[in-house]
Design an enzyme around this catalytic site. Structure first.
Site, PDB file in Angstrom:
ATOM      1  CG  ASP A   1      14.808  -1.694   4.920  1.00  0.00           C
ATOM      2  OD1 ASP A   1      15.795  -1.023   5.214  1.00  0.00           O
ATOM      3  OD2 ASP A   1      14.245  -2.458   5.739  1.00  0.00           O
TER       4      ASP A   1
ATOM      5  CD  GLU B   1       8.349  -0.537  -2.609  1.00  0.00           C
ATOM      6  OE1 GLU B   1       7.208  -0.052  -2.487  1.00  0.00           O
ATOM      7  OE2 GLU B   1       8.645  -1.678  -2.208  1.00  0.00           O
TER       8      GLU B   1
ATOM      9  CE  LYS C   1      -3.041  -2.334   3.244  1.00  0.00           C
ATOM     10  NZ  LYS C   1      -3.592  -2.264   4.623  1.00  0.00           N
ATOM     11  N   GLY C   2       2.110   1.089   0.385  1.00  0.00           N
ATOM     12  CA  GLY C   2       2.967   2.235   0.672  1.00  0.00           C
ATOM     13  C   GLY C   2       3.120   3.256  -0.446  1.00  0.00           C
TER      14      GLY C   2
END
Ligand code: IMP
Ligand code: MG
Length: 176
Positions: free
Chosen positions: A102, A98, A42-43
């Site tokens: 990370d 995105e 969802k980011g």
């Protein structure tokens, strides 16, 4: 329940500037072409919404949902596709959007998966790059902000599903 407070890291104004700069670069690179923009839910939803409104070529939008396990601040290695790409991407230029990269595990997995559908090209646009945490190599074509460490929330980013709606990016400071 963990006790924490939020510390402002990137203002709404700075985010807007970064999104404008990224869009300008993408517009230059894809001039005369059409693009499928695939957001990772969802980011990426908020970043993607702002970004696509700055793009000048014909754009189609799709989303995928990649669940990596757990609701904590640590990403685990196991990835599951819970919502697939719906548009046919074969022979098309695809830009994957995105929120934050990370370890890189999620994106590497997805790019591999996407390439099996034989798109003409695949590029990656990430709002935030946490380069020091990288475990697998992933070529990022467009990066907005580079940070070294810390867990970030806001502008789509969550901590246990909270704070995605904040207009700025904050760092979670854990208290003990
Ligand atoms: P990776 O597979 O380790 O690169 O993890 C990427 C995903 O982990 C991102 O799409 C986010 O959903 C999540 N993530 C990593 N770091 C953060 C952070 O600082 N805040 C919020 N989500 C994060
Ligand atoms: Mg994500």
């Amino acid at each position: 329940m963990e006790d924490y407070r939020l510390v402002l890291r990137i203002s709404a104004e700075e985010l807007k500037k970064q999104v404008n700069d990224l869009a300008a670069r993408i517009n230059r690179d894809y001039e005369g072409k059409s693009l499928i923009v695939v957001g990772i839910l969802k980011g990426a939803c908020i970043f993607l919404s702002d970004l696509v409104r700055r793009l000048s070529m014909p754009v189609e939008i799709d989303f995928v949902r990649l669940a990596s396990y757990g609701k904590s601040s640590e990403t685990s290695g196991e990835i599951k596709l819970t919502k697939d790409v719906e548009l046919p991407v074969e022979g098309r230029h695809v830009l994957v959007v995105e929120d934050i990269v990370d370890t890189g595990t999620t994106l590497v997995w997805f790019i591999d998966y996407l390439r099996q559908r034989q798109p003409e090209s695949v590029k990656i646009c990430a709002l935030v790059d946490k380069l020091e945490r990288r475990e697998v190599e992933v070529p990022l074509d467009y990066v907005g902000i580079r940070v070294d460490k810390g867990f970030l929330v806001g502008y789509g980013l969550d901590f246990a599903e909270k704070h995605r709606n904040l207009p700025e990016i904050h760092e979670v400071e854990f208290l003990n």
